[in-house]
Design a protein around this motif. Structure first.
Motif, PDB file in Angstrom:
ATOM      1  N   LYS A 117       0.958  -1.038   0.077  1.00  0.00           N
ATOM      2  CA  LYS A 117      -0.010   0.148  -0.048  1.00  0.00           C
ATOM      3  C   LYS A 117       0.860   1.220   0.007  1.00  0.00           C
ATOM      4  N   ILE A 118       0.561   2.420  -0.560  1.00  0.00           N
ATOM      5  CA  ILE A 118       1.069   3.521  -0.514  1.00  0.00           C
ATOM      6  C   ILE A 118       0.143   4.595  -0.394  1.00  0.00           C
ATOM      7  N   ARG A 119       0.649   5.461   0.653  1.00  0.00           N
ATOM      8  CA  ARG A 119      -0.290   6.657   0.909  1.00  0.00           C
ATOM      9  C   ARG A 119       0.352   7.807   0.567  1.00  0.00           C
ATOM     10  N   ILE A 120      -0.068   8.862   0.000  1.00  0.00           N
ATOM     11  CA  ILE A 120       0.494   9.971  -0.534  1.00  0.00           C
ATOM     12  C   ILE A 120      -0.169  10.998   0.436  1.00  0.00           C
ATOM     13  N   VAL A 121       0.618  12.028   0.799  1.00  0.00           N
ATOM     14  CA  VAL A 121       0.143  13.242   1.393  1.00  0.00           C
ATOM     15  C   VAL A 121       0.676  14.524   0.913  1.00  0.00           C
ATOM     16  N   ASP A 122      -0.149  15.442   0.599  1.00  0.00           N
ATOM     17  CA  ASP A 122       0.578  16.695   0.077  1.00  0.00           C
ATOM     18  C   ASP A 122      -0.593  17.667   0.340  1.00  0.00           C
ATOM     19  N   LYS A 123      -0.410  19.166   0.366  1.00  0.00           N
ATOM     20  CA  LYS A 123      -1.025  20.034   0.255  1.00  0.00           C
ATOM     21  C   LYS A 123      -1.444  20.373  -0.954  1.00  0.00           C
ATOM     22  N   VAL A 124      -0.572  20.105  -2.045  1.00  0.00           N
ATOM     23  CA  VAL A 124      -0.647  20.225  -3.506  1.00  0.00           C
ATOM     24  C   VAL A 124      -1.826  19.062  -4.002  1.00  0.00           C
ATOM     25  N   MET A 125      -2.898  19.112  -4.613  1.00  0.00           N
ATOM     26  CA  MET A 125      -3.554  17.944  -5.146  1.00  0.00           C
ATOM     27  C   MET A 125      -3.058  17.639  -6.335  1.00  0.00           C
ATOM     28  N   PRO A 126      -3.136  16.256  -6.642  1.00  0.00           N
ATOM     29  CA  PRO A 126      -2.260  15.603  -7.814  1.00  0.00           C
ATOM     30  C   PRO A 126      -2.866  16.330  -9.144  1.00  0.00           C
ATOM     31  N   PRO A 127      -4.326  16.748  -9.415  1.00  0.00           N
ATOM     32  CA  PRO A 127      -4.681  17.437 -10.624  1.00  0.00           C
ATOM     33  C   PRO A 127      -4.019  18.935 -10.710  1.00  0.00           C
TER      34      PRO A 127
ATOM     35  N   ILE B  45       2.118  21.389   8.250  1.00  0.00           N
ATOM     36  CA  ILE B  45       2.737  22.229   9.239  1.00  0.00           C
ATOM     37  C   ILE B  45       1.781  22.196  10.509  1.00  0.00           C
ATOM     38  N   ASN B  46       0.612  21.691  10.304  1.00  0.00           N
ATOM     39  CA  ASN B  46      -0.465  21.569  11.288  1.00  0.00           C
ATOM     40  C   ASN B  46      -0.348  20.179  11.941  1.00  0.00           C
ATOM     41  N   SER B  47      -0.179  20.171  13.325  1.00  0.00           N
ATOM     42  CA  SER B  47       0.188  18.769  13.838  1.00  0.00           C
ATOM     43  C   SER B  47      -0.900  17.984  13.937  1.00  0.00           C
ATOM     44  N   LYS B  48      -2.033  18.640  14.234  1.00  0.00           N
ATOM     45  CA  LYS B  48      -3.232  17.729  14.055  1.00  0.00           C
ATOM     46  C   LYS B  48      -3.772  16.962  12.811  1.00  0.00           C
ATOM     47  N   ALA B  49      -3.281  17.851  11.557  1.00  0.00           N
ATOM     48  CA  ALA B  49      -3.506  17.258  10.388  1.00  0.00           C
ATOM     49  C   ALA B  49      -2.431  15.758  10.268  1.00  0.00           C
TER      50      ALA B  49
ATOM     51  N   GLU C 126      -1.294  14.094  12.478  1.00  0.00           N
ATOM     52  CA  GLU C 126      -1.724  12.925  13.242  1.00  0.00           C
ATOM     53  C   GLU C 126      -2.626  12.154  12.406  1.00  0.00           C
ATOM     54  N   LYS C 127      -3.727  12.781  11.654  1.00  0.00           N
ATOM     55  CA  LYS C 127      -4.702  12.198  11.034  1.00  0.00           C
ATOM     56  C   LYS C 127      -4.166  11.296   9.873  1.00  0.00           C
ATOM     57  N   VAL C 128      -3.271  11.821   9.236  1.00  0.00           N
ATOM     58  CA  VAL C 128      -2.763  11.175   8.059  1.00  0.00           C
ATOM     59  C   VAL C 128      -2.048   9.744   8.342  1.00  0.00           C
ATOM     60  N   PHE C 129      -1.530   9.632   9.678  1.00  0.00           N
ATOM     61  CA  PHE C 129      -0.930   8.390  10.144  1.00  0.00           C
ATOM     62  C   PHE C 129      -1.801   7.504  10.337  1.00  0.00           C
ATOM     63  N   GLU C 130      -3.130   7.764  10.667  1.00  0.00           N
ATOM     64  CA  GLU C 130      -4.034   6.755  11.014  1.00  0.00           C
ATOM     65  C   GLU C 130      -4.581   6.081   9.907  1.00  0.00           C
ATOM     66  N   ASP C 131      -4.663   4.578  10.300  1.00  0.00           N
ATOM     67  CA  ASP C 131      -5.047   3.721   9.254  1.00  0.00           C
ATOM     68  C   ASP C 131      -5.293   2.275   9.569  1.00  0.00           C
ATOM     69  N   GLU C 132      -6.303   1.845   9.057  1.00  0.00           N
ATOM     70  CA  GLU C 132      -7.220   0.645   9.596  1.00  0.00           C
ATOM     71  C   GLU C 132      -6.449  -0.463   9.139  1.00  0.00           C
TER      72      GLU C 132
ATOM     73  N   SER D  65       9.032  19.088   9.442  1.00  0.00           N
ATOM     74  CA  SER D  65       9.657  17.879   9.408  1.00  0.00           C
ATOM     75  C   SER D  65       9.616  17.398  10.946  1.00  0.00           C
ATOM     76  N   MET D  66       9.521  18.172  11.933  1.00  0.00           N
ATOM     77  CA  MET D  66       9.489  17.535  13.472  1.00  0.00           C
ATOM     78  C   MET D  66       8.061  17.050  13.636  1.00  0.00           C
ATOM     79  N   ASN D  67       6.992  17.607  13.375  1.00  0.00           N
ATOM     80  CA  ASN D  67       5.557  17.149  13.221  1.00  0.00           C
ATOM     81  C   ASN D  67       5.661  15.693  12.686  1.00  0.00           C
ATOM     82  N   CYS D  68       6.225  15.536  11.403  1.00  0.00           N
ATOM     83  CA  CYS D  68       5.924  14.159  10.758  1.00  0.00           C
ATOM     84  C   CYS D  68       6.938  13.389  11.594  1.00  0.00           C
ATOM     85  N   ALA D  69       8.023  13.579  12.180  1.00  0.00           N
ATOM     86  CA  ALA D  69       8.807  12.860  12.706  1.00  0.00           C
ATOM     87  C   ALA D  69       8.366  12.269  13.959  1.00  0.00           C
ATOM     88  N   ARG D  70       7.963  13.322  14.777  1.00  0.00           N
ATOM     89  CA  ARG D  70       7.241  12.829  16.030  1.00  0.00           C
ATOM     90  C   ARG D  70       6.125  11.913  15.831  1.00  0.00           C
ATOM     91  N   ALA D  71       5.210  12.143  14.836  1.00  0.00           N
ATOM     92  CA  ALA D  71       4.139  11.071  14.508  1.00  0.00           C
ATOM     93  C   ALA D  71       4.685   9.967  14.078  1.00  0.00           C
TER      94      ALA D  71
END
Length: 366
Positions: free
Chosen positions: A32-42, A65-69, A71-77, A108-114
């Motif tokens: 599985k690959i999940r991509i996260v970005d503020k720029v949408m693919p289109p 840049i938003n730590s709450k955001a 956290e959400k992208v790391f959540e996966d069933e 980067s620190m948000n991502c690393a801590r998560a």
């Protein structure tokens, strides 16, 4: 048989990110690959092949840049992600300090801590090769750092701060000037400048000399190295990514000149040093000289909207070398597939942008 890893790519629509997605998908290397970005693919100017690869992965829109955001992208069933690759960062030069503090250090620190909190098996941080300016010897990873762009200074802060995160299994890569399909800020501005001099029928002149070290690495090798380090890198280590070509400004200029059938020369050290007395004005004059002919060429060929331009920030015009030793990663079993910069690799970038309607075909033709 070992199960294929689940991979989270942060900043996945950027230059390295899109190529990493394409590499992993094309070679069927993940479950599985999940991509996260503020720029949408289109909105990311993906070419046809990259669009096809992106259709086979999961995309989540988020501002990291938003730590709450984050956290959400790391959540996966499905049980989380074994490998987390951080390609996300502010990539524009010449920005205010606060922009880099948020867009590089905080992000980067948000991502690393998560990644640590979610117990990923390996976290890869993409850093910068602009950590040294010496031309005498190719610099190894343990050499004293002297980051010479604001971007690199903040990436160095990230490198240091990663050491403070308990239970984070990470590796850091410092790519040299990376180029390939989708490149906009590596060698592509110099390709566009070459096209401009073809347009205005003048000799292309550069600051400093041809001996200025501008070491390179193909993005394909960057992607291969990232996956290799996920399996074989040593925890907490830094790895330089640089090909065997010992690329200089001279070699780049020769290849660009061959692509566009133009002549080139150098202003020289003495005149370039004199220009440094008012370097901001000199940089503005250089960019102004290039921007108008580029705009005219685009209009002539009916290109209304393109992300490409020949602009080079003042920081990138200094006499600072990128002279790196990339052998450490080879001790882990990695080998470079694209050992040196070639004219074909530059034409590949050019042809791709012409096909996408983003580069004037009249300037790309012999």
């Amino acid at each position: 048989m070992e199960e294929k890893p689940r991979v989270l790519i942060l900043g996945g629509t950027g230059f390295i990110g899109r190529n990493l997605v394409h590499y992993l998908v094309s070679n069927n290397l993940t479950s599985k690959i999940r991509i996260v970005d503020k720029v949408m693919p289109p909105m990311a100017w993906l070419n046809k092949e990259h669009k096809e690869s992106f259709s086979k992965v999961e995309f989540k829109h988020a501002n990291l840049i938003n730590s709450k955001a984050v956290e959400k992208v790391f959540e996966d069933e499905g049980g989380g992600f074994q490998f987390v690759i951080n390609c996300a960062m502010e990539t524009k030069y010449g920005q205010m300090e606060s922009v880099y503090k948020e867009g590089i250090l905080q992000l980067s620190m948000n991502c690393a801590r998560a990644a640590a909190a979610h117990k990923c098996s390996r976290y890869i941080e993409i850093s910068s090769g602009q950590m040294f300016s010496s031309s005498k010897t190719a610099v190894k990873e343990d050499h004293k750092v002297e980051p010479w762009t604001n971007l690199a200074k903040h990436k160095r802060l990230v490198e240091v701060e990663l050491e403070t995160i308990p239970d984070l299994d990470y590796c850091i890569v410092r790519p040299a000037i990376h180029y390939g399909i989708g490149d906009r800020r590596g060698l592509t501005p110099r390709l566009i400048i070459g096209a401009v001099y073809k347009q205005i029928k003048e000799k292309m002149k550069m600051l400093w000399t041809g001996s200025l070290k501008m070491n390179t690495v193909h993005v394909y090798d960057v992607c291969r190295a990232i996956l290799h380090l996920c399996h074989h890198g040593n925890k907490g280590e830094i790895y330089h990514l640089v090909d065997k070509g010992d690329t200089t400004q001279g070699k780049i200029s020769e290849l660009v000149s061959e692509v566009f059938d133009i002549n080139h020369d150098y202003v020289g050290t003495a005149m370039s040093s004199l220009a440094k007395l008012n370097f901001k004005s000199v940089a503005e004059d250089i960019n102004e000289k290039h921007m108008m002919p580029w705009s005219e060429a685009c209009q002539k060929d009916g290109i209304i909207n393109t992300p490409l331009n020949p602009y080079l920030d003042q920081e990138l015009l200094y006499d600072k070398h990128i002279h790196m030793d990339g052998t450490k990663i080879e001790s882990t079993g990695f080998c470079y597939d694209r050992p040196s910069l070639t004219i074909d690799s530059l034409k590949e970038i050019l042809d791709d942008y012409v096909e996408m309607g983003l580069f004037p075909p009249s300037l790309a033709r012999p």
